[in-house]
Design a protein around this motif. Structure first.
Motif, PDB file in Angstrom:
ATOM      1  N   LEU A 110       0.834  -1.197   0.000  1.00  0.00           N
ATOM      2  CA  LEU A 110       0.000   0.000   0.000  1.00  0.00           C
ATOM      3  C   LEU A 110       0.869   1.248   0.000  1.00  0.00           C
ATOM      4  CD1 LEU A 110      -2.956  -0.490   2.513  1.00  0.00           C
ATOM      5  CD2 LEU A 110      -3.099   0.034   0.099  1.00  0.00           C
ATOM      6  N   GLN A 111       1.928   1.229   0.807  1.00  0.00           N
ATOM      7  CA  GLN A 111       2.806   2.398   0.880  1.00  0.00           C
ATOM      8  C   GLN A 111       3.485   2.648  -0.455  1.00  0.00           C
ATOM      9  OE1 GLN A 111       2.622   4.062   3.732  1.00  0.00           O
ATOM     10  NE2 GLN A 111       1.317   2.379   4.390  1.00  0.00           N
ATOM     11  N   ILE A 112       3.914   1.557  -1.100  1.00  0.00           N
ATOM     12  CA  ILE A 112       4.652   1.719  -2.348  1.00  0.00           C
ATOM     13  C   ILE A 112       3.727   2.064  -3.501  1.00  0.00           C
ATOM     14  CG2 ILE A 112       6.068   0.561  -4.067  1.00  0.00           C
ATOM     15  CD1 ILE A 112       7.231  -1.119  -1.952  1.00  0.00           C
ATOM     16  N   ALA A 113       2.667   1.267  -3.651  1.00  0.00           N
ATOM     17  CA  ALA A 113       1.855   1.407  -4.850  1.00  0.00           C
ATOM     18  C   ALA A 113       0.992   2.652  -4.828  1.00  0.00           C
ATOM     19  CB  ALA A 113       0.995   0.172  -5.035  1.00  0.00           C
ATOM     20  N   ARG A 114       0.416   2.982  -3.687  1.00  0.00           N
ATOM     21  CA  ARG A 114      -0.536   4.085  -3.715  1.00  0.00           C
ATOM     22  C   ARG A 114       0.072   5.418  -3.329  1.00  0.00           C
ATOM     23  NH1 ARG A 114      -6.316   1.554  -1.899  1.00  0.00           N
ATOM     24  NH2 ARG A 114      -5.956  -0.452  -2.890  1.00  0.00           N
ATOM     25  N   ARG A 115       1.211   5.404  -2.609  1.00  0.00           N
ATOM     26  CA  ARG A 115       1.732   6.693  -2.165  1.00  0.00           C
ATOM     27  C   ARG A 115       3.180   6.911  -2.571  1.00  0.00           C
ATOM     28  NH1 ARG A 115      -0.420   6.855   3.978  1.00  0.00           N
ATOM     29  NH2 ARG A 115       0.468   8.931   3.901  1.00  0.00           N
ATOM     30  N   SER A 116       3.793   5.889  -3.148  1.00  0.00           N
ATOM     31  CA  SER A 116       5.204   5.990  -3.485  1.00  0.00           C
ATOM     32  C   SER A 116       6.008   6.408  -2.264  1.00  0.00           C
ATOM     33  CB  SER A 116       5.418   7.001  -4.618  1.00  0.00           C
ATOM     34  OG  SER A 116       6.533   6.647  -5.387  1.00  0.00           O
ATOM     35  N   ASP A 117       5.563   5.974  -1.096  1.00  0.00           N
ATOM     36  CA  ASP A 117       6.208   6.375   0.155  1.00  0.00           C
ATOM     37  C   ASP A 117       7.262   5.342   0.515  1.00  0.00           C
ATOM     38  OD1 ASP A 117       4.873   7.462   3.397  1.00  0.00           O
ATOM     39  OD2 ASP A 117       6.910   7.382   2.581  1.00  0.00           O
ATOM     40  N   PHE A 118       8.413   5.412  -0.187  1.00  0.00           N
ATOM     41  CA  PHE A 118       9.446   4.420   0.044  1.00  0.00           C
ATOM     42  C   PHE A 118      10.042   4.483   1.445  1.00  0.00           C
ATOM     43  CE2 PHE A 118       9.686   1.853  -3.509  1.00  0.00           C
ATOM     44  CZ  PHE A 118       9.401   2.587  -4.629  1.00  0.00           C
ATOM     45  N   PRO A 119      10.244   5.667   2.020  1.00  0.00           N
ATOM     46  CA  PRO A 119      10.748   5.687   3.399  1.00  0.00           C
ATOM     47  C   PRO A 119       9.877   4.881   4.358  1.00  0.00           C
ATOM     48  CG  PRO A 119      10.958   7.858   2.452  1.00  0.00           C
ATOM     49  CD  PRO A 119      10.206   7.031   1.445  1.00  0.00           C
ATOM     50  N   MET A 120       8.567   5.086   4.286  1.00  0.00           N
ATOM     51  CA  MET A 120       7.693   4.348   5.204  1.00  0.00           C
ATOM     52  C   MET A 120       7.754   2.859   4.905  1.00  0.00           C
ATOM     53  SD  MET A 120       5.740   5.007   7.686  1.00  0.00           S
ATOM     54  CE  MET A 120       5.110   3.744   8.771  1.00  0.00           C
ATOM     55  N   ALA A 121       7.709   2.519   3.614  1.00  0.00           N
ATOM     56  CA  ALA A 121       7.766   1.108   3.228  1.00  0.00           C
ATOM     57  C   ALA A 121       9.071   0.483   3.706  1.00  0.00           C
ATOM     58  CB  ALA A 121       7.635   0.974   1.717  1.00  0.00           C
ATOM     59  N   SER A 122      10.176   1.244   3.597  1.00  0.00           N
ATOM     60  CA  SER A 122      11.465   0.716   4.041  1.00  0.00           C
ATOM     61  C   SER A 122      11.460   0.465   5.537  1.00  0.00           C
ATOM     62  CB  SER A 122      12.591   1.685   3.700  1.00  0.00           C
ATOM     63  OG  SER A 122      12.630   1.913   2.322  1.00  0.00           O
ATOM     64  N   ALA A 123      10.851   1.401   6.291  1.00  0.00           N
ATOM     65  CA  ALA A 123      10.792   1.207   7.740  1.00  0.00           C
ATOM     66  C   ALA A 123      10.035  -0.074   8.067  1.00  0.00           C
ATOM     67  CB  ALA A 123      10.127   2.412   8.408  1.00  0.00           C
ATOM     68  N   LEU A 124       8.900  -0.287   7.378  1.00  0.00           N
ATOM     69  CA  LEU A 124       8.128  -1.511   7.616  1.00  0.00           C
ATOM     70  C   LEU A 124       8.956  -2.742   7.255  1.00  0.00           C
ATOM     71  CD1 LEU A 124       4.637  -0.449   6.233  1.00  0.00           C
ATOM     72  CD2 LEU A 124       5.338  -0.671   8.598  1.00  0.00           C
ATOM     73  N   ALA A 125       9.723  -2.644   6.167  1.00  0.00           N
ATOM     74  CA  ALA A 125      10.556  -3.776   5.760  1.00  0.00           C
ATOM     75  C   ALA A 125      11.620  -4.069   6.815  1.00  0.00           C
ATOM     76  CB  ALA A 125      11.215  -3.479   4.416  1.00  0.00           C
ATOM     77  N   MET A 126      12.210  -3.018   7.393  1.00  0.00           N
ATOM     78  CA  MET A 126      13.219  -3.205   8.441  1.00  0.00           C
ATOM     79  C   MET A 126      12.613  -3.929   9.641  1.00  0.00           C
ATOM     80  SD  MET A 126      16.209  -1.967   7.668  1.00  0.00           S
ATOM     81  CE  MET A 126      16.295  -2.103   5.922  1.00  0.00           C
ATOM     82  N   ILE A 127      11.392  -3.523   9.972  1.00  0.00           N
ATOM     83  CA  ILE A 127      10.725  -4.157  11.105  1.00  0.00           C
ATOM     84  C   ILE A 127      10.488  -5.639  10.819  1.00  0.00           C
ATOM     85  CG2 ILE A 127       8.579  -4.199  12.426  1.00  0.00           C
ATOM     86  CD1 ILE A 127       8.483  -1.170  12.140  1.00  0.00           C
TER      87      ILE A 127
END
Lengths: 361, 288, 265
Positions: free
Chosen positions: B250-267
């Protein structure tokens, strides 16, 4: 462990591998002598019946990448290099912000059949910026209510609030696109979509949670229309002619209606990218889609149907197709429908958060 | 070091030379991207721009937003259920294959078990959707048997997601447990029987501990693959709830919010690392 | 007689379990193949076939066939690269005593513990940052990343003392290093090399998320199927799924006859 046995095994294995590799490389090596046009589109543009005539007439290969939701499209563009894309299919109401982002090229208004389009769908207030035309409407329809008339009472479907009652608990599929759905919720609450503001969001969230309790599933185009087709759900909120027309031939019980509270009008437009290296070819593509034949094919495309913006397409469509699209009732529908509400960046993020919580509920 | 002969030195150089391609590849295309993602997780997205001052904003947002924490909890719950059910179903099957099936047919039995997974993963998931849907095979089957009066739906919920996952991981675990069982010498069990242990005690005290490595390897692989999977919950879950991979997409596809997506991936990686540490002693690669 | 009957009866729950579990495993595939012959537009009961129209549609679909070719090409080349890199690294670590060997080993196998989604995201962000255009090449790179640890682990575990002795013998007889590697080690490890290649091809062939995120127009089969599904659920998807299934069975049979049978002879 005779070396002869081993030799046969190894050699045969290697030969086999080499043969397969060679065969596969020759299969995938496409002769790219023809020109290519790259288009970022909605799924209704990927129908070969629509694209093939243009490709043959102009000796080009049209590369299509489809997406759902303008946010996704902008994400894709952002993750690409300038010049990667030529043609853009985009939600009409999103054109201003994309123009502002400097992505679109001006279109030659004199070469496009703007005069032939339905009046209310021209939307020149969004497609034109500073007197220049940046996009042209190509197709429109409604996010309203689709349903299976053998399973629900059609009279109930005229009232949005019925979907929040217990009568249809667990029978509702919800289309997963936050903008029109939250606009529908606004209509249910007695507001206009343009009235949505940040302070109204908590109340909207409550309504959404109640809706989720009644919902069987939430899905994008395919899963939600599948749910309707398999009988998993009897009602699709956010559906319209686009959801059912494709399946009506095999299941005539599927129907759609504009509720009394009003409908949400979706309108998709065509534009050309400013950084495109093939602007002339791109404009040709736009002209093709806007021609009566192109419009008729687009209107009845395999992913979802919709009303063509060009009225002249009516001469090319068959009577059955026009009935499925409710061609003759369009004036009434357009009068009672609202456009998508476009929030600014902060409100948009807040709305997406509310929608994510809706999904999680 | 200075006492190295020229031959030893050239040998060492050769060793590094052979190792280098794989090392460089892993460093460039695995480690570097992870590091960049880590950096991204500390940056922020504001409008359409990337703000590159370090901050723990994204991680704070994660804990602040209920639906994100819930997605992690849901993912862990689903993964644990899937792992447990798959192990319980796979162990008996692996035992039967290793011991009851005549050796001639064992390879065939294994191939048969793996065969269905050579259809496309995406299509297989959609097939489960059709099997479990309200007009689908299972519903019709129950209707025909008279067990239900109306069509029933088993799709679009967590149960369907679990079924889709278990379908794949039962096969995986059967393979790892089977491989472990085949390596065991039957003399252990014979010794236990000679000493007077009944079949249950033998299993509990001898077979089970000896097959634990096979179980743990399979269970760990199941955990990693399951918790990071996007397709199965997206197709079968009906968005009844969000799992972490879906939140990331959702973060990547709809908002292009890579920082947030990266944080979730780190978690997500942190969770998997914790599980790895817990299972570490069974996951070593030994030489034959 | 009674005794063998009771023994058979006792075995019943065992075989029932096997039948049920295999039934469970084959259920979606069975449904898949059955409804690929569906006459109407929706691959759900009732079955009104059989009809070959969807298979015709699949073979007429140029994009689908191109994606099929792409999948094969990516799978074969990335697996080859993974096996070669993994073999060299395994040989290096197994036959020499390098400082920090355990650490290097852990580093090379680390990607096994990271979800494909995260690897895909990392590659996407990196390629965007560096301005590298997405293509089948980037997909291949991603597939080598996921398959290299696997090949390394399998090959490393097979390089035991037994093979080391034979290599030493070859060296004593005057063979140079590259001859030892190419003419002694590789043939000895042929089963393990083949197994890791085959496993890599299997994983690469059906891999979705990396291919989805780092490809643009030339896509692999799973991505094309996903796009196809987005334009409507129809038995065409069943047809291509069944077709892939048939190809896999055929490949296994051919391999069995060509590679495995002749070894037994």
């Amino acid at each position: 462990m005779t070396s002869r046995n081993r030799g046969i095994t190894r050699r045969r294995g290697l030969l086999l591998g080499a043969a397969v590799a060679a065969a596969s490389l020759s299969v995938s090596a496409t002769a790219s002598a023809t020109e290519e046009l790259n288009a970022l589109v909605w799924c209704d543009h990927t129908d070969p019946a629509l694209i093939a005539p243009f490709e043959e007439a102009n000796d080009v290969r049209v590369n299509l990448k489809e997406y759902e939701g303008t946010g996704s499209a902008l994400a894709i563009v952002e993750q690409s290099q300038p010049g990667d894309w030529d043609v853009f299919v985009i939600d009409g109401v999103d054109v201003p912000r994309v123009v502002e982002a400097g992505l679109l090229a001006e279109l030659p208004a004199d070469q496009l059949p703007l005069a032939d389009t339905f009046e209310q769908v021209k939307m020149t207030d969004v497609t034109h910026v500073d007197g220049k035309m940046y996009a042209i409407m190509e197709k429109f329809g409604y996010n309203v209510i689709s349903y299976d008339k053998s399973k629900v009472d059609p009279a109930d479907m005229r009232d949005l609030t019925m979907l929040w009652s217990d009568k249809y608990k667990g029978r509702i599929a919800v289309y997963d696109y936050y903008i029109p759905l939250m606009d529908l919720v606004a209509l249910k609450m007695g507001m206009k979509p343009s009235d949505i503001t940040a302070d109204k969001l908590p109340a909207m969230k409550e309504e959404l949670f109640k809706l989720k309790d009644n919902a069987a599933m939430v899905g994008e185009v395919v899963s939600s229309t599948t749910a309707l087709a398999t009988g998993e759900a009897d009602i699709l909120l956010g559906g319209g002619e686009w959801a059912v027309a494709v399946m009506q031939a095999e299941n005539p019980d599927l129907d759609w209606v504009l509720p009394d509270q009003g409908g949400i009008l979706w309108a998709q437009s065509l534009a050309v990218f400013k950084d495109s290296k093939k602007k002339d070819l791109a404009v040709k593509f736009v002209q093709y889609i806007m021609s009566p034949e192109g419009q008729a094919r687009l209107a009845t495309s395999s992913c979802f149907w919709g009303m063509p913006a060009n009225k002249k397409a009516g001469a090319v469509l068959t009577a059955e197709q026009k009935t499925a699209l409710r061609w003759d009732e369009q004036e009434g529908f357009l009068a009672k429908s609202y456009r998508y509400f476009i929030p600014d960046a902060d409100l948009d993020a807040a709305m997406l958060d509310v929608w994510s919580e809706f999904l999680q509920h | 070091m200075r006492t190295d002969t020229p031959r030893q030195w050239s040998e060492r150089a050769r060793a590094w030379g052979l190792l280098l391609p794989a090392l460089l590849w892993t460093a460039a295309f695995f480690l570097a991207p992870l590091v960049i993602m880590g950096l991204y997780s500390l940056w922020r997205r504001s409008g359409a721009r990337l703000v590159t001052d370090f901050s723990l904003n994204n991680y704070q947002a994660f804990f602040a937003k209920g639906f994100l924490v819930e997605s992690l909890v849901n993912s862990i719950e689903v993964t644990l259920i899937v792992t447990l059910v798959s192990v319980l179903l796979a162990y008996p099957l692996a035992t039967i294959l290793a011991e009851r099936v005549p050796p001639r047919w064992q390879r065939l039995a294994l191939v048969l078990a793996i065969l269905p997974f050579w259809t496309s993963y995406v299509v297989r998931s959609y097939s489960w959707l059709l099997v479990l849907s309200e007009g689908g095979i299972l519903s019709n089957f129950l209707l025909d048997l008279g067990l239900t009066a109306e069509p029933v739906s088993f799709a679009n919920n967590r149960g369907a997601t679990v079924v889709g996952f278990v379908h794949f991981f039962v096969m995986l675990l059967t393979l790892t447990i089977y491989a472990n069982l085949k390596q065991l010498s039957p003399s252990y069990r014979k010794a236990a029987a000679d000493l007077g242990a009944g079949p249950l005690r033998t299993f509990w005290h001898v077979t089970l501990p000896l097959t634990l490595p096979g179980i743990m390897v399979g269970a760990f692989l199941t955990f990693v693959l399951c918790i990071g999977d996007y397709i199965t919950p997206q197709i079968l879950g009906g968005n009844k709830e969000l799992l972490l991979p879906q939140a990331i997409m959702l973060q990547i596809a709809r908002r292009s919010d890579f920082p947030m997506a990266s944080a979730l991936a780190m978690i997500l990686m942190a969770v998997v690392s914790l599980v790895y540490l817990a299972c570490a002693r069974w996951l070593k690669i030994d030489r034959v | 007689m009674a005794r063998s009957f009771i023994t058979a009866l006792r075995a019943l729950p065992v075989w029932l379990y096997v039948v049920l579990l295999y039934g469970f495993i084959f259920l979606p595939v069975g449904v898949l193949v059955l409804f690929s012959f569906q006459e109407s537009r929706l691959p759900i009961p009732p079955f009104n076939g059989p009809s070959l129209r969807w298979y015709e549609a699949v073979f007429a679909d140029a994009r689908l066939m191109a994606a099929l070719g792409n999948s094969i090409a990516v799978a074969l080349t990335s697996s080859l690269a993974a096996v070669v890199l993994g073999f060299l690294a395994a040989y290096s670590l197994a036959r020499h005593r390098l400082p920090g060997a355990a650490l290097l080993q852990g580093f090379l196998t680390a990607p096994l513990t990271v979800s494909y989604l995260i690897i895909a995201m990392g590659l996407l962000i990196t390629f965007n940052q560096l301005g590298v255009p997405k293509s089948l090449l980037t997909v291949g790179i991603g597939h080598v990343v996921i398959n290299l640890p696997l090949c390394f682990a399998i090959l490393y575990s097979q390089m035991g003392a037994h093979q080391a002795n034979i290599e030493r013998a070859a060296r004593d007889l005057g063979a140079r290093e590259w001859q030892v590697l190419g003419l002694v080690t590789v043939p000895m490890l042929w089963p393990a090399l083949f197994a890791s290649f085959f496993l890599s091809v299997t994983f690469s062939w059906d891999e979705f998320i990396i291919a989805f995120m780092v490809s643009r127009f030339d896509v692999t089969l799973p991505v094309e199927i996903w796009s196809m599904l987005r334009t409507g659920l129809n038995p065409k998807t069943n047809a291509i799924g069944s077709f892939v299934f048939l190809i896999s069975i055929a490949t296994v049979l051919v391999l069995d006859l060509v590679v495995f049978r002749s070894r037994k002879a």
